[in-house]
Design a protein around this motif. Structure first.
Motif, short mmCIF file in Angstrom:
data_model
loop_
_atom_site.label_atom_id
_atom_site.label_comp_id
_atom_site.label_asym_id
_atom_site.label_seq_id
_atom_site.Cartn_x
_atom_site.Cartn_y
_atom_site.Cartn_z
N UNK A 24 0.86 -1.19 0.00
CA UNK A 24 0.00 0.00 0.00
C UNK A 24 0.89 1.23 0.00
N UNK A 25 0.53 2.18 -0.84
CA UNK A 25 1.26 3.45 -0.82
C UNK A 25 2.37 3.59 -1.82
N UNK A 26 2.24 2.95 -2.99
CA UNK A 26 3.26 3.17 -4.03
C UNK A 26 3.12 4.55 -4.66
N UNK A 27 1.89 5.05 -4.74
CA UNK A 27 1.65 6.27 -5.50
C UNK A 27 1.79 7.60 -4.78
N UNK A 28 1.64 7.65 -3.45
CA UNK A 28 1.63 8.95 -2.76
C UNK A 28 2.91 9.76 -2.92
N UNK A 29 2.78 11.04 -2.64
CA UNK A 29 3.92 11.97 -2.69
C UNK A 29 4.68 12.01 -1.38
N UNK A 30 4.09 11.42 -0.33
CA UNK A 30 4.69 11.50 1.01
C UNK A 30 4.45 10.20 1.76
N UNK A 31 5.31 9.96 2.73
CA UNK A 31 5.17 8.80 3.59
C UNK A 31 5.84 7.56 3.02
N UNK A 32 6.04 6.55 3.86
CA UNK A 32 6.67 5.30 3.43
C UNK A 32 5.73 4.47 2.55
N UNK A 33 6.31 3.45 1.93
CA UNK A 33 5.49 2.41 1.29
C UNK A 33 5.42 1.24 2.26
N UNK A 78 8.12 -2.06 5.95
CA UNK A 78 8.07 -0.66 5.53
C UNK A 78 9.37 -0.28 4.84
N UNK A 79 9.27 0.54 3.80
CA UNK A 79 10.44 1.20 3.22
C UNK A 79 10.21 2.70 3.31
N UNK A 80 11.18 3.41 3.83
CA UNK A 80 11.03 4.83 4.15
C UNK A 80 11.06 5.71 2.91
N UNK A 81 10.71 6.98 3.11
CA UNK A 81 10.79 7.97 2.02
C UNK A 81 12.22 8.06 1.50
N UNK A 82 13.20 8.02 2.43
CA UNK A 82 14.61 8.09 2.02
C UNK A 82 14.99 6.90 1.15
N UNK A 83 14.53 5.71 1.54
CA UNK A 83 14.83 4.52 0.74
C UNK A 83 14.14 4.60 -0.62
N UNK A 84 12.93 5.13 -0.67
CA UNK A 84 12.23 5.31 -1.94
C UNK A 84 13.05 6.24 -2.85
N UNK A 85 13.55 7.33 -2.29
CA UNK A 85 14.35 8.28 -3.08
C UNK A 85 15.68 7.68 -3.52
N UNK A 88 14.48 3.95 -5.71
CA UNK A 88 13.25 4.10 -6.51
C UNK A 88 12.08 3.32 -5.89
N UNK A 89 10.89 3.69 -6.27
CA UNK A 89 9.69 3.17 -5.61
C UNK A 89 9.50 1.68 -5.84
N UNK A 90 9.84 1.17 -7.03
CA UNK A 90 9.66 -0.26 -7.29
C UNK A 90 10.55 -1.08 -6.38
N UNK A 91 11.82 -0.74 -6.31
CA UNK A 91 12.75 -1.48 -5.46
C UNK A 91 12.43 -1.31 -3.98
N UNK A 92 11.94 -0.13 -3.61
CA UNK A 92 11.54 0.11 -2.22
C UNK A 92 10.33 -0.74 -1.86
#
Length: 203
Positions: A24-33, A78-85, A88-92
């Motif tokens: 849940x949360x692949x698409x948002x602009x904020x918060x972890x996935x 959970x993967x954090x916003x920093x990890x997403x950045x 990338x979101x797929x790998x996170x």
């Protein structure tokens, strides 16, 4: 109503412990996935369990409590916003899924993964496109992931009330973009999702 057919098929092939995995949360602009992994009891049934997107918030909360009570094991990763950045979101998302699987108290023999790509965890994986609407264990995972993330975003809302996260949960709504324009980007925003806005701010 969803049935236990995917899990039964796996059991018939010799897989003793089967979990479902969803995010849940692949698409948002904020918060972890968030991701969840759930092992349900054999031949489990539930009147309203379904893809989290098909249920109201109230019904999701009811099903969440039931799954927490009934599941053989469940886990959230959970993967954090920093990890997403950073990766990338797929790998996170894959990282969150692996953490969810690794967090189960019982090691599964097989993981049904929602979608069409495997996170390459430490267990055997089978992907199911739209699995959250077909496979009971994946649907259960979708509920746990969604409710867990929504509740986390309500906590973030208390820390950053100006962004009104309680209303949009970090998704890119008109209101959210208006709040970003007014208050700038916070430490819980995904910088990689907001490159255009960051670029404009540096002009």
């Amino acid at each position: 109503m969803l049935d236990f057919s995917y899990e039964t098929e796996a059991h018939n092939k010799g897989y003793r412990v089967v979990c479902g995995v969803d995010e849940a949360g692949r698409g948002p602009l904020a918060g972890p996935v968030f991701a969840a992994a759930v092992i349900l009891p054999e031949n489990y049934s539930h009147e309203i369990l379904n893809d989290s997107k098909k249920l109201s918030e109230k019904k999701r909360d009811i099903v969440y409590d039931d799954i927490i009570r009934d599941a053989v094991s469940w886990s959230v990763g959970v993967a954090t916003e920093q990890e997403i950045d950073d990766i990338n979101i797929l790998n996170a998302t894959f990282l969150a899924m692996k953490r969810a699987i690794d967090g189960l108290s019982i090691r599964p023999d097989l993981a049904y993964i929602d979608g069409n790509r495997e996170p390459k965890s430490s267990v055997k994986e089978i992907t199911i496109i739209k699995g959250d609407a077909k496979c009971m264990s994946v649907a259960a995972a979708s509920i746990i992931a969604k409710v867990s993330r929504d509740r986390f975003m309500l906590e973030i809302d208390k820390k950053y009330p100006q962004y009104q996260f309680s209303k949009h949960k970090g998704y890119g709504t008109k209101l959210h973009y208006e709040m970003i324009e007014q208050f700038g980007i916070s430490e819980v925003h995904r910088k990689s999702f907001l490159k255009k806005i960051i670029g404009e701010g540096n002009e």
